[in-house]
Scaffold this motif. Structure first.
Motif, PDB file in Angstrom:
ATOM      1  N   ASP A  60       0.831  -1.200   0.000  1.00 54.41           N
ATOM      2  CA  ASP A  60       0.000   0.000   0.000  1.00 54.41           C
ATOM      3  C   ASP A  60       0.868   1.252   0.000  1.00 54.41           C
ATOM      4  O   ASP A  60       1.930   1.280   0.634  1.00 54.41           O
ATOM      5  N   PRO A  61       0.408   2.306  -0.689  1.00 59.90           N
ATOM      6  CA  PRO A  61       1.092   3.602  -0.548  1.00 59.90           C
ATOM      7  C   PRO A  61       0.882   4.119   0.862  1.00 59.90           C
ATOM      8  O   PRO A  61      -0.085   3.747   1.548  1.00 59.90           O
ATOM      9  N   GLU A  62       1.793   4.962   1.311  1.00 63.56           N
ATOM     10  CA  GLU A  62       1.725   5.449   2.679  1.00 63.56           C
ATOM     11  C   GLU A  62       0.466   6.280   2.915  1.00 63.56           C
ATOM     12  O   GLU A  62      -0.144   6.233   3.980  1.00 63.56           O
ATOM     13  N   GLN A  63       0.051   7.028   1.898  1.00 65.93           N
ATOM     14  CA  GLN A  63      -1.134   7.865   2.053  1.00 65.93           C
ATOM     15  C   GLN A  63      -1.702   8.222   0.687  1.00 65.93           C
ATOM     16  O   GLN A  63      -1.088   7.963  -0.350  1.00 65.93           O
ATOM     17  N   ASP A  64      -2.905   8.787   0.700  1.00 62.94           N
ATOM     18  CA  ASP A  64      -3.561   9.271  -0.522  1.00 62.94           C
ATOM     19  C   ASP A  64      -3.689   8.182  -1.579  1.00 62.94           C
ATOM     20  O   ASP A  64      -3.392   8.403  -2.760  1.00 62.94           O
ATOM     21  N   ALA A  65      -4.126   6.992  -1.155  1.00 64.66           N
ATOM     22  CA  ALA A  65      -4.260   5.890  -2.105  1.00 64.66           C
ATOM     23  C   ALA A  65      -5.390   6.151  -3.085  1.00 64.66           C
ATOM     24  O   ALA A  65      -6.440   6.691  -2.727  1.00 64.66           O
ATOM     25  N   ARG A  66      -5.160   5.774  -4.335  1.00 63.74           N
ATOM     26  CA  ARG A  66      -6.199   5.837  -5.351  1.00 63.74           C
ATOM     27  C   ARG A  66      -6.934   4.502  -5.385  1.00 63.74           C
ATOM     28  O   ARG A  66      -6.408   3.476  -4.989  1.00 63.74           O
ATOM     29  N   PRO A  67      -8.148   4.499  -5.927  1.00 66.24           N
ATOM     30  CA  PRO A  67      -8.864   3.233  -6.073  1.00 66.24           C
ATOM     31  C   PRO A  67      -8.155   2.327  -7.084  1.00 66.24           C
ATOM     32  O   PRO A  67      -7.462   2.795  -7.980  1.00 66.24           O
ATOM     33  N   GLY A  68      -8.358   1.030  -6.928  1.00 65.55           N
ATOM     34  CA  GLY A  68      -7.829   0.069  -7.881  1.00 65.55           C
ATOM     35  C   GLY A  68      -6.854  -0.899  -7.247  1.00 65.55           C
ATOM     36  O   GLY A  68      -6.440  -0.736  -6.084  1.00 65.55           O
ATOM     37  N   ILE A  69      -6.485  -1.915  -8.011  1.00 62.08           N
ATOM     38  CA  ILE A  69      -5.540  -2.936  -7.561  1.00 62.08           C
ATOM     39  C   ILE A  69      -4.625  -3.320  -8.720  1.00 62.08           C
ATOM     40  O   ILE A  69      -5.093  -3.544  -9.838  1.00 62.08           O
ATOM     41  N   ILE A  70      -3.339  -3.393  -8.446  1.00 64.41           N
ATOM     42  CA  ILE A  70      -2.372  -3.974  -9.374  1.00 64.41           C
ATOM     43  C   ILE A  70      -2.107  -5.400  -8.906  1.00 64.41           C
ATOM     44  O   ILE A  70      -1.523  -5.607  -7.829  1.00 64.41           O
ATOM     45  N   LEU A  71      -2.562  -6.382  -9.663  1.00 66.16           N
ATOM     46  CA  LEU A  71      -2.292  -7.783  -9.336  1.00 66.16           C
ATOM     47  C   LEU A  71      -0.944  -8.127  -9.958  1.00 66.16           C
ATOM     48  O   LEU A  71      -0.808  -8.185 -11.180  1.00 66.16           O
ATOM     49  N   TYR A  72       0.061  -8.335  -9.087  1.00 62.72           N
ATOM     50  CA  TYR A  72       1.448  -8.437  -9.559  1.00 62.72           C
ATOM     51  C   TYR A  72       1.957  -9.871  -9.465  1.00 62.72           C
ATOM     52  O   TYR A  72       1.694 -10.578  -8.486  1.00 62.72           O
ATOM     53  N   PHE A  73       2.740 -10.269 -10.481  1.00 63.72           N
ATOM     54  CA  PHE A  73       3.337 -11.601 -10.548  1.00 63.72           C
ATOM     55  C   PHE A  73       4.851 -11.454 -10.681  1.00 63.72           C
ATOM     56  O   PHE A  73       5.348 -10.893 -11.661  1.00 63.72           O
ATOM     57  N   HIS A  74       5.574 -11.974  -9.700  1.00 64.08           N
ATOM     58  CA  HIS A  74       7.035 -11.834  -9.680  1.00 64.08           C
ATOM     59  C   HIS A  74       7.703 -12.709 -10.729  1.00 64.08           C
ATOM     60  O   HIS A  74       7.120 -13.662 -11.253  1.00 64.08           O
ATOM     61  N   GLY A  75       8.963 -12.378 -11.033  1.00 63.38           N
ATOM     62  CA  GLY A  75       9.747 -13.165 -11.970  1.00 63.38           C
ATOM     63  C   GLY A  75      10.567 -14.238 -11.274  1.00 63.38           C
ATOM     64  O   GLY A  75      10.545 -14.369 -10.049  1.00 63.38           O
ATOM     65  N   GLY A  76      11.297 -15.004 -12.098  1.00 60.11           N
ATOM     66  CA  GLY A  76      12.145 -16.058 -11.564  1.00 60.11           C
ATOM     67  C   GLY A  76      12.095 -17.348 -12.357  1.00 60.11           C
ATOM     68  O   GLY A  76      12.316 -18.431 -11.791  1.00 60.11           O
ATOM     69  N   MET A  80      11.856 -19.901  -9.184  1.00 55.71           N
ATOM     70  CA  MET A  80      12.388 -19.184  -8.026  1.00 55.71           C
ATOM     71  C   MET A  80      11.665 -17.845  -7.887  1.00 55.71           C
ATOM     72  O   MET A  80      10.861 -17.467  -8.731  1.00 55.71           O
ATOM     73  N   GLY A  81      11.985 -17.142  -6.810  1.00 49.29           N
ATOM     74  CA  GLY A  81      11.403 -15.821  -6.595  1.00 49.29           C
ATOM     75  C   GLY A  81      10.196 -15.856  -5.677  1.00 49.29           C
ATOM     76  O   GLY A  81       9.645 -16.913  -5.351  1.00 49.29           O
ATOM     77  N   SER A  82       9.786 -14.666  -5.276  1.00 43.69           N
ATOM     78  CA  SER A  82       8.655 -14.473  -4.372  1.00 43.69           C
ATOM     79  C   SER A  82       8.208 -13.026  -4.492  1.00 43.69           C
ATOM     80  O   SER A  82       8.866 -12.219  -5.152  1.00 43.69           O
ATOM     81  N   PRO A  83       7.103 -12.665  -3.841  1.00 43.15           N
ATOM     82  CA  PRO A  83       6.739 -11.243  -3.845  1.00 43.15           C
ATOM     83  C   PRO A  83       7.841 -10.330  -3.328  1.00 43.15           C
ATOM     84  O   PRO A  83       7.940  -9.169  -3.739  1.00 43.15           O
ATOM     85  N   TYR A  84       8.700 -10.844  -2.461  1.00 48.06           N
ATOM     86  CA  TYR A  84       9.756 -10.005  -1.886  1.00 48.06           C
ATOM     87  C   TYR A  84      10.907  -9.789  -2.866  1.00 48.06           C
ATOM     88  O   TYR A  84      11.546  -8.732  -2.844  1.00 48.06           O
ATOM     89  N   THR A  85      11.188 -10.756  -3.739  1.00 45.28           N
ATOM     90  CA  THR A  85      12.268 -10.553  -4.704  1.00 45.28           C
ATOM     91  C   THR A  85      11.895  -9.518  -5.753  1.00 45.28           C
ATOM     92  O   THR A  85      12.775  -8.932  -6.378  1.00 45.28           O
ATOM     93  N   ALA A  86      10.604  -9.284  -5.945  1.00 46.75           N
ATOM     94  CA  ALA A  86      10.138  -8.299  -6.925  1.00 46.75           C
ATOM     95  C   ALA A  86       9.773  -6.970  -6.283  1.00 46.75           C
ATOM     96  O   ALA A  86       9.238  -6.082  -6.957  1.00 46.75           O
TER      97      ALA A  86
END
Length: 297
Positions: A60-76, A80-86
């Motif tokens: 999440d952004p620290e403040q003033d979030a806009r509506p919507g969602i980015i569904l993100y898929f990490h590489g590897g 390999m990989g995880s949400p943290y590597t991306a």
């Protein structure tokens, strides 16, 4: 253009690497250690979550979030990989768009070969829709293998009769496991990360004997993209996977899809991760953020 930065980054990426064969566990640990050196911006909040029966991380952004969602898929490379590597890419997108991201910890090969990762991605998207999130407020995004997942999960959603997300953003996507693009040969030695031999290893683990001539495995070669949402492809010229993006862009145009092919000179695979090191990384993420905010309702 930051010619000196690009030269320094290329030299750094060409430092000697282990030459002895590595186990999957060693490959994963080394990748996580390397990606942990990437710069993650301040001013974001991360929270563990679950989506589609898989773990994930909400950013999440620290403040003033806009509506919507980015569904993100990490590489590897699907192994390999995880949400943290991306996180360097995901967090910067969140900072620049002020839109929440959910980064999915999908299943990895060889324990879970094709189509496990894609099934997880589709299940995550279904759950968002079932929870009342409008498709028009969701963007798919991903890097490398995750860029391929973003594309193929969108194809699966379309074929399942689900509404399309608002947009798809793919950073250096892997979308052709036939490995037949001309850049697989013309960029050999120029690409500081990959070789054909390395791709053979990861592809063998991911495909587990299945045919690479499948639209969900090689959408740049075989997918019908009719009905696809607007698509942004970002790639560097120093990549074996360059023609994965150029071929996918050609297929998108042929199917009447709004597509932007955004090619940056003399930069490596998923160069967007090198924010704070490479000016082009920040500039590319600025363009990706603008594309997402343009299309999310």
């Amino acid at each position: 253009m930051s010619r000196e930065q690009r030269k320094n980054l290329d030299e750094m990426l060409r430092r000697p690497k282990p030459t002895k064969p590595q186990s999957v566990e060693e490959i994963r640990a080394n990748f996580a250690a390397f990606m942990a050196t990437m710069k993650v911006p301040e001013g974001i909040r991360t929270t563990p979550t679950t989506l589609g029966n898989r773990l994930g991380v909400t950013v999440d952004p620290e403040q003033d979030a806009r509506p919507g969602i980015i569904l993100y898929f990490h590489g590897g490379s699907y192994i390999m990989g995880s949400p943290y590597t991306a996180m360097s890419v995901t967090a910067n997108l969140v900072n620049k768009t002020r839109i929440r991201s959910v980064s999915l910890d999908y299943r990895l090969a060889p324990e879970h070969p094709f189509p496990a990762a894609l099934d997880d991605a589709l299940a995550a998207y279904r759950e968002l829709l079932d929870n009342g999130v409008e498709a028009a407020s969701i963007a798919f995004a991903g890097d490398s293998a995750g860029g391929g997942i973003a594309v193929s999960a969108c194809l699966m959603a379309r074929d399942a009769g689900l509404p399309m997300p608002a947009a798809v953003v793919a950073f250096s996507p892997g979308v052709d496991k036939t490995r037949s693009g001309a850049s697989m040969d013309s960029k050999m030695g120029i690409d500081p990360f990959f070789t054909r031999e390395g791709f053979t290893l990861s592809d063998t683990m991911y495909l587990a004997g299945q045919n690479p001539n499948h639209e969900l495995v090689s959408p740049a070669r075989f997918a019908d993209l009719t009905g696809f949402p607007p698509l942004l492809l970002q790639v560097g010229t120093n990549e074996l996977l360059l023609d994965d993006s150029t071929q996918l862009a050609d297929r998108a145009r042929a199917s009447g899809v709004d597509v932007i092919l955004d090619v940056t000179a003399d930069v490596p695979h998923v160069f967007q991760a090198f924010t704070g090191i490479l000016d082009e990384a920040d500039q590319a993420l600025d363009r990706a953020a603008f594309f997402i905010t343009q299309h999310l309702r």
